[in-house]
Design an enzyme around this catalytic site. Sequence first.
Site, PDB file in Angstrom:
ATOM      1  CB  CYS A 130      62.425  19.806  43.251  1.00 55.71           C
ATOM      2  SG  CYS A 130      63.875  18.791  43.206  1.00 55.71           S
ATOM      3  NE  ARG A 140      57.111  21.030  40.811  1.00 57.27           N
ATOM      4  CZ  ARG A 140      57.082  21.563  39.585  1.00 57.27           C
ATOM      5  NH1 ARG A 140      55.960  21.585  38.921  1.00 57.27           N
ATOM      6  NH2 ARG A 140      58.178  22.043  39.038  1.00 57.27           N
ATOM      7  CD1 TRP A 189      62.108  12.585  40.731  1.00 63.06           C
ATOM      8  CD2 TRP A 189      63.921  13.422  39.718  1.00 63.06           C
ATOM      9  NE1 TRP A 189      62.496  11.708  39.738  1.00 63.06           N
ATOM     10  CE2 TRP A 189      63.606  12.185  39.115  1.00 63.06           C
ATOM     11  CE3 TRP A 189      65.024  14.126  39.241  1.00 63.06           C
ATOM     12  CZ2 TRP A 189      64.348  11.633  38.059  1.00 63.06           C
ATOM     13  CZ3 TRP A 189      65.767  13.581  38.187  1.00 63.06           C
ATOM     14  CH2 TRP A 189      65.421  12.350  37.607  1.00 63.06           C
ATOM     15  CG  ASN A 195      62.171  22.795  40.265  1.00 66.53           C
ATOM     16  OD1 ASN A 195      62.809  21.891  39.749  1.00 66.53           O
ATOM     17  ND2 ASN A 195      61.071  23.299  39.740  1.00 66.53           N
ATOM     18  N   GLY A 196      65.698  22.477  40.006  1.00 67.19           N
ATOM     19  CA  GLY A 196      66.485  22.689  38.787  1.00 67.19           C
ATOM     20  C   GLY A 196      67.910  22.202  38.985  1.00 67.19           C
ATOM     21  CD  GLU A 214      50.208   6.936  26.842  1.00 66.37           C
ATOM     22  OE1 GLU A 214      49.708   7.258  27.928  1.00 66.37           O
ATOM     23  OE2 GLU A 214      51.370   7.234  26.509  1.00 66.37           O
ATOM     24  CE  LYS A 243      50.453   6.242  31.150  1.00 71.27           C
ATOM     25  NZ  LYS A 243      50.759   7.309  30.279  1.00 71.27           N
ATOM     26  CD  GLU A 276      54.530   6.668  32.830  1.00 73.27           C
ATOM     27  OE1 GLU A 276      54.979   7.729  33.272  1.00 73.27           O
ATOM     28  OE2 GLU A 276      53.409   6.568  32.297  1.00 73.27           O
ATOM     29  CG  HIS A 288      60.493  -6.894   9.120  1.00 74.19           C
ATOM     30  ND1 HIS A 288      60.832  -7.407   7.897  1.00 74.19           N
ATOM     31  CD2 HIS A 288      59.215  -6.455   9.016  1.00 74.19           C
ATOM     32  CE1 HIS A 288      59.810  -7.248   7.056  1.00 74.19           C
ATOM     33  NE2 HIS A 288      58.824  -6.689   7.703  1.00 74.19           N
ATOM     34  CE  LYS A 314      50.832  14.681  35.509  1.00 79.28           C
ATOM     35  NZ  LYS A 314      50.319  13.496  34.833  1.00 79.28           N
TER      36      LYS A 314
HETATM   37  C1  AGP Z   1      53.396   9.899  31.146  1.00 79.09           C
HETATM   38  O1  AGP Z   1      52.621   9.024  31.880  1.00 79.09           O
HETATM   39  C2  AGP Z   1      54.555  10.419  31.855  1.00 79.09           C
HETATM   40  N1  AGP Z   1      54.229  11.066  33.031  1.00 79.09           N
HETATM   41  C3  AGP Z   1      55.477  11.240  30.982  1.00 79.09           C
HETATM   42  O2  AGP Z   1      55.862  10.471  29.885  1.00 79.09           O
HETATM   43  C4  AGP Z   1      54.879  12.556  30.474  1.00 79.09           C
HETATM   44  O3  AGP Z   1      53.949  12.317  29.481  1.00 79.09           O
HETATM   45  C5  AGP Z   1      56.011  13.400  29.893  1.00 79.09           C
HETATM   46  O4  AGP Z   1      56.925  13.664  30.923  1.00 79.09           O
HETATM   47  C6  AGP Z   1      55.485  14.703  29.289  1.00 79.09           C
HETATM   48  O5  AGP Z   1      54.905  15.484  30.278  1.00 79.09           O
HETATM   49  P1  AGP Z   1      54.082  16.782  29.822  1.00 79.09           P
HETATM   50  O6  AGP Z   1      52.879  16.333  29.041  1.00 79.09           O
HETATM   51  O7  AGP Z   1      53.743  17.463  31.120  1.00 79.09           O
HETATM   52  O8  AGP Z   1      55.008  17.616  28.983  1.00 79.09           O
END
Ligand code: AGP
Length: 586
Positions: free
Chosen positions: A2, A28, A72, A98-99, A464, A468, A471, A487, A581
């Site tokens: 949020c 956010r 959110w 927010n929270g 990683e 990408k 997501e 395995h 984010k």
């Molecule tokens: C990555 O593409 C994501 N947005 C998510 O996994 C992110 O890396 C994770 O939430 C950690 O965020 P931060 O680096 O702001 O702590």
Amino acid sequence: MCGIFAYQGKRTDVANLILTGLKSLEYRGYDSWGILIKKEDKSFFLKRQVGKIKDKKLPPIIAKEGFGHTRWATHGGVLEKNTHPHFDSQKKIFAVHNGIIENFNELRQELTKKGHIFNSETDTEVLPHLAEELSKKTNNRLKIIKEIIKKIKGLNAIILYFLNESEFYAFKNSSPIVLGKNNDGVFLASDASALASYTNKVYFLNDEEIIMIKEKNIYLFDKYGKPKKINFINLNYKVEDTLLGQHKHFMIKEINEQPKIISTILETQQQNIKKATKLIRNSYGSYLIGCGSAYYACLVGTYFFSKIAKRHINAAVASEFSYLVDFLKETSLVIPLSQSGETIDVISSVKKAKEKKAKVLALTNVLGSTLYRMSDEKLLLLAGPEKCVLATKSFTAKLTFLYLLAHILNGTFNKGKKNLKKAVKEVEKIINERKKIKKLASFLKEKKHIFILGRGVSYPVALESTLKIKESSYIHAEGFPAGELKHGVIALIEKETPVIVYNPQDETYEDTLSSAYEVSARGAYVIGISSKNSPVYNQFFQIENCSDATTIPNVVFAQLLGYYLTLARGFDPDKPRNLAKSVTVK
Ligand code: AGP
């Protein structure tokens, strides 16, 4: 999660000023948005809408104060009635939040017994009703706020607005609130980048502090209501860093910024990194922690430290680290990696580590963030504001710092620098040749599953890379240590199953090539990422060998594949569904 934004000042175009502020905070949370402004005739304008803000414009109502929220959803579905701001029964007290208010159910039942009627399913709505109930006993609003802070539980950032009195109150427990000031007026926002267009004079609110804004004046109080001095700091945000410019999406803009960012770190951070290595040398047991992409960067760090610095360093998922801290002691070093510096699982793990007197060396991208302020030592990632939900430039910046930390620990900075300069060249080459990756994306866009293999440091690169892809294209992608194939997971391989194989020419080369042959034998469509082609690859992408720094161009390959897969499937790379984010709720 949020975004909250507020303004009080001389400007009269407040409706669209707040909307612009919310737009820059939309990464956010983008389930719904809402805004409240006080009109010149003392009445109010309230607009709440489900969905993203996009190019919405608000009627040019003359107003000088108001606030807003981009959501959110945590409590209550994505519906207009659950959209903030929420209000009391007289529509005189409004709240954005927010929270999570963990004890909202008890508070709601208590208030319902006293006749309050709730219109939403949210936890937030208890705030204006609580204020309304407390104002029956006193009209000392600072006292009411202090009482609310005592009553609510959870990690929150809250702004309450008393319409008749034109008073804003902001307070927080862990989740971020930033105060900004310029000659026109006063701002409140969830993060400083949302204020970049208006001011770089900011104050990061601390837990147990209360801000009151009235008649464009700002008052800061401690938890007892005692006035405190506000120590503003100047942030050097460049507005254009927070804007799309000529790019279609923040994701491709931020991917393109990586060569310059890595070169800047190389040219400017040797002394800062050297200083940080002292903490590592003096520690007895060091732990890299992070979430999501940041955790995968931690994993890459363990390979860099082992291979280059001949030093063992642990890596842990930050949300799990809280359950692993019992062995920490004052000689331990915890190294949290977090782009936002606000990820709640990282913050709470660091709090626990500090309770154990462990030292904390943070790698974060946000000056003034909670993690930045709570850490003993900090390395700023210098990646600039990252607006796309998918971490790209912040990930390669983390890898660059970890790579240089390992090389400085090993006394081979210049060797590391040479390899990174080569890696920057490879990144530029991949970006310039991205058409080939775009073509691969249109070939893969209908696939249900994509598997990615790597050995050694290429294993966390594979992980990683899957993130990408998952997501924002929503294709199921899974990464494996190539050695794990036989395995179990090789059972998932069938005719035309796409398998991406990272195969840099290092000590893993021959074994990884065998793995490529093994999946090919089961009918897989093998996509080889290496400096050397092989007949086993159905498609080959050449990435020159830059020693362990090859991890960086390899990841950029996956960033571009994720981007073009998302576009090929018609989705938004910057604001993927169900994500945000910075994850500030548990
Ligand atoms: C990555 O593409 C994501 N947005 C998510 O996994 C992110 O890396 C994770 O939430 C950690 O965020 P931060 O680096 O702001 O702590």
